[in-house]
Design a protein around this motif. Structure first.
Motif, PDB file in Angstrom:
ATOM      1  N   ALA A   1      46.135  29.038  56.628  1.00 56.72           N
ATOM      2  CA  ALA A   1      45.069  29.733  55.913  1.00 56.72           C
ATOM      3  C   ALA A   1      45.499  31.148  55.557  1.00 56.72           C
ATOM      4  O   ALA A   1      45.207  31.651  54.476  1.00 56.72           O
ATOM      5  CB  ALA A   1      43.802  29.759  56.773  1.00 56.72           C
ATOM      6  N   TYR A   2      46.241  31.785  56.499  1.00 56.25           N
ATOM      7  CA  TYR A   2      46.674  33.156  56.262  1.00 56.25           C
ATOM      8  C   TYR A   2      47.671  33.240  55.114  1.00 56.25           C
ATOM      9  O   TYR A   2      47.726  34.231  54.394  1.00 56.25           O
ATOM     10  CB  TYR A   2      47.303  33.710  57.554  1.00 56.25           C
ATOM     11  N   SER A   3      48.468  32.163  54.925  1.00 54.65           N
ATOM     12  CA  SER A   3      49.510  32.186  53.909  1.00 54.65           C
ATOM     13  C   SER A   3      48.961  32.052  52.497  1.00 54.65           C
ATOM     14  O   SER A   3      49.661  32.275  51.530  1.00 54.65           O
ATOM     15  CB  SER A   3      50.520  31.059  54.164  1.00 54.65           C
ATOM     16  N   GLN A   4      47.708  31.652  52.381  1.00 54.84           N
ATOM     17  CA  GLN A   4      47.101  31.465  51.071  1.00 54.84           C
ATOM     18  C   GLN A   4      46.322  32.715  50.659  1.00 54.84           C
ATOM     19  O   GLN A   4      45.507  33.220  51.425  1.00 54.84           O
ATOM     20  CB  GLN A   4      46.150  30.261  51.091  1.00 54.84           C
ATOM     21  N   GLY A   5      46.600  33.204  49.453  1.00 55.89           N
ATOM     22  CA  GLY A   5      45.845  34.320  48.911  1.00 55.89           C
ATOM     23  C   GLY A   5      44.948  33.848  47.788  1.00 55.89           C
ATOM     24  O   GLY A   5      45.118  32.741  47.268  1.00 55.89           O
ATOM     25  N   LYS A   6      44.000  34.668  47.411  1.00 55.62           N
ATOM     26  CA  LYS A   6      43.085  34.297  46.332  1.00 55.62           C
ATOM     27  C   LYS A   6      42.789  35.521  45.473  1.00 55.62           C
ATOM     28  O   LYS A   6      42.631  36.633  45.990  1.00 55.62           O
ATOM     29  CB  LYS A   6      41.793  33.722  46.890  1.00 55.62           C
ATOM     30  N   ALA A   7      42.727  35.297  44.183  1.00 52.01           N
ATOM     31  CA  ALA A   7      42.354  36.357  43.239  1.00 52.01           C
ATOM     32  C   ALA A   7      41.165  35.847  42.430  1.00 52.01           C
ATOM     33  O   ALA A   7      41.208  34.749  41.860  1.00 52.01           O
ATOM     34  CB  ALA A   7      43.522  36.687  42.318  1.00 52.01           C
ATOM     35  N   ASP A   8      40.098  36.628  42.401  1.00 48.28           N
ATOM     36  CA  ASP A   8      38.875  36.219  41.710  1.00 48.28           C
ATOM     37  C   ASP A   8      38.864  36.695  40.265  1.00 48.28           C
ATOM     38  O   ASP A   8      39.266  37.821  39.965  1.00 48.28           O
ATOM     39  CB  ASP A   8      37.639  36.763  42.431  1.00 48.28           C
ATOM     40  N   LEU A   9      38.385  35.832  39.388  1.00 46.77           N
ATOM     41  CA  LEU A   9      38.285  36.169  37.971  1.00 46.77           C
ATOM     42  C   LEU A   9      37.254  37.270  37.752  1.00 46.77           C
ATOM     43  O   LEU A   9      36.151  37.220  38.308  1.00 46.77           O
ATOM     44  CB  LEU A   9      37.871  34.928  37.178  1.00 46.77           C
ATOM     45  N   SER A  10      37.610  38.263  36.955  1.00 45.34           N
ATOM     46  CA  SER A  10      36.648  39.271  36.522  1.00 45.34           C
ATOM     47  C   SER A  10      35.989  38.747  35.246  1.00 45.34           C
ATOM     48  O   SER A  10      36.574  38.832  34.157  1.00 45.34           O
ATOM     49  CB  SER A  10      37.348  40.607  36.257  1.00 45.34           C
ATOM     50  N   ALA A  11      34.801  38.164  35.391  1.00 43.10           N
ATOM     51  CA  ALA A  11      34.141  37.497  34.269  1.00 43.10           C
ATOM     52  C   ALA A  11      33.860  38.461  33.114  1.00 43.10           C
ATOM     53  O   ALA A  11      33.946  38.086  31.942  1.00 43.10           O
ATOM     54  CB  ALA A  11      32.846  36.833  34.743  1.00 43.10           C
ATOM     55  N   LYS A  12      33.546  39.697  33.436  1.00 42.93           N
ATOM     56  CA  LYS A  12      33.235  40.686  32.398  1.00 42.93           C
ATOM     57  C   LYS A  12      34.462  41.082  31.589  1.00 42.93           C
ATOM     58  O   LYS A  12      34.338  41.544  30.447  1.00 42.93           O
ATOM     59  CB  LYS A  12      32.608  41.932  33.033  1.00 42.93           C
ATOM     60  N   GLU A  13      35.641  40.916  32.171  1.00 37.76           N
ATOM     61  CA  GLU A  13      36.878  41.342  31.510  1.00 37.76           C
ATOM     62  C   GLU A  13      37.727  40.159  31.053  1.00 37.76           C
ATOM     63  O   GLU A  13      38.904  40.330  30.736  1.00 37.76           O
ATOM     64  CB  GLU A  13      37.679  42.222  32.467  1.00 37.76           C
ATOM     65  N   SER A  14      37.123  38.975  31.000  1.00 37.32           N
ATOM     66  CA  SER A  14      37.852  37.763  30.618  1.00 37.32           C
ATOM     67  C   SER A  14      37.114  37.044  29.496  1.00 37.32           C
ATOM     68  O   SER A  14      35.886  36.915  29.541  1.00 37.32           O
ATOM     69  CB  SER A  14      37.994  36.826  31.823  1.00 37.32           C
ATOM     70  N   THR A  15      37.860  36.598  28.490  1.00 40.27           N
ATOM     71  CA  THR A  15      37.238  36.026  27.296  1.00 40.27           C
ATOM     72  C   THR A  15      38.065  34.875  26.746  1.00 40.27           C
ATOM     73  O   THR A  15      39.295  34.894  26.819  1.00 40.27           O
ATOM     74  CB  THR A  15      37.100  37.098  26.193  1.00 40.27           C
ATOM     75  N   ILE A  16      37.369  33.884  26.192  1.00 40.74           N
ATOM     76  CA  ILE A  16      37.998  32.835  25.395  1.00 40.74           C
ATOM     77  C   ILE A  16      37.633  33.099  23.936  1.00 40.74           C
ATOM     78  O   ILE A  16      36.455  33.257  23.605  1.00 40.74           O
ATOM     79  CB  ILE A  16      37.496  31.440  25.798  1.00 40.74           C
ATOM     80  N   PHE A  17      38.616  33.172  23.075  1.00 37.03           N
ATOM     81  CA  PHE A  17      38.386  33.336  21.635  1.00 37.03           C
ATOM     82  C   PHE A  17      38.628  31.982  20.958  1.00 37.03           C
ATOM     83  O   PHE A  17      39.648  31.344  21.198  1.00 37.03           O
ATOM     84  CB  PHE A  17      39.340  34.388  21.060  1.00 37.03           C
ATOM     85  N   TRP A  18      37.705  31.552  20.116  1.00 33.82           N
ATOM     86  CA  TRP A  18      37.831  30.255  19.447  1.00 33.82           C
ATOM     87  C   TRP A  18      37.736  30.412  17.932  1.00 33.82           C
ATOM     88  O   TRP A  18      37.214  31.414  17.427  1.00 33.82           O
ATOM     89  CB  TRP A  18      36.736  29.289  19.920  1.00 33.82           C
ATOM     90  N   LYS A  19      38.234  29.407  17.216  1.00 36.22           N
ATOM     91  CA  LYS A  19      38.160  29.422  15.757  1.00 36.22           C
ATOM     92  C   LYS A  19      38.015  27.995  15.242  1.00 36.22           C
ATOM     93  O   LYS A  19      38.755  27.096  15.629  1.00 36.22           O
ATOM     94  CB  LYS A  19      39.420  30.062  15.164  1.00 36.22           C
ATOM     95  N   GLY A  20      37.025  27.793  14.377  1.00 36.10           N
ATOM     96  CA  GLY A  20      36.812  26.496  13.740  1.00 36.10           C
ATOM     97  C   GLY A  20      36.961  26.640  12.243  1.00 36.10           C
ATOM     98  O   GLY A  20      36.489  27.616  11.655  1.00 36.10           O
TER      99      GLY A  20
END
Length: 198
Positions: A15-34
């Motif tokens: 468990a100690y060997s595993q790290g985790k990084a949480d997504l910053s939802a406010k600073e993350s975006t998906i851009f799409w185009k149709g």
């Protein structure tokens, strides 16, 4: 008994060997185009996440991750008229496209991530669950990290019909008789993500 003791001792070390990084939802975006099949008409916009995270080994190697996309967050960014913009967004949220009342979220789960021959570029394989349909996708991501954060940039083209989004889609026999209102099955997306390390 001895094996059980060894197994018990290994649990906290693993468990100690595993790290985790949480997504910053406010600073993350998906851009799409149709776009339409004929001409250059189309629309573009953004999507945002509800949450997400990356897992890392003790040496900082990314080993996995999962993300929840808020389908109600879909926005149009090219239409200047407010009423026109809202009409586009409501249509995309309808059952012609993403049916967000029934499927308010989509999820992406990383199943494999491997370095390429290019610096900081990785081949990412994962399952995208959208509208109750899961498809495996593969794309290349540029990943940079420091002691505090991980940034990810990636491009991919989704084939919308694989997730049952067939509104005005291009069929197998449409090439010789293309209609002006047909919408391309290919939807280019661009992702810019930021993760904060714990």
């Amino acid at each position: 008994m001895k094996k059980l003791l060894i197994f018990t001792l290994l649990i906290p070390l693993s468990a100690y060997s595993q790290g985790k990084a949480d997504l910053s939802a406010k600073e993350s975006t998906i851009f799409w185009k149709g776009t339409h099949i004929v001409g250059n008409n189309g629309h573009e916009g953004t999507l945002h996440f509800t949450s997400g995270n990356l897992t890392q080994s003790a040496n900082g190697t990314i080993t996995g991750g999962s993300f929840i996309i808020d389908m109600n967050s879909i926005k149009n960014t090219d239409e200047d008229d407010e009423r026109g913009r809202k009409n586009i967004e409501e249509h995309l949220k309808s059952n012609d496209f993403f049916d967000v009342k029934k499927f308010p979220t989509a999820t992406f789960t990383i199943v494999k991530i491997a370095p390429t021959t290019l610096p900081n570029k990785y081949a990412v394989t994962g399952d995208l669950l959208m509208k109750g349909i899961s498809n495996r996708i593969v794309f290349t991501a540029l990943i940079n990290q420091n002691k505090e954060a991980i940034s990810v940039k990636a491009d991919h083209t989704l084939i919308r019909t694989l997730w049952g989004i067939t509104y005005k889609s291009q069929g197998a026999f449409d090439f010789g008789n293309l209609k002006n209102d047909l919408i391309s099955n290919a939807v280019p997306i661009k992702m810019e993500l930021l993760f904060k390390k714990k």
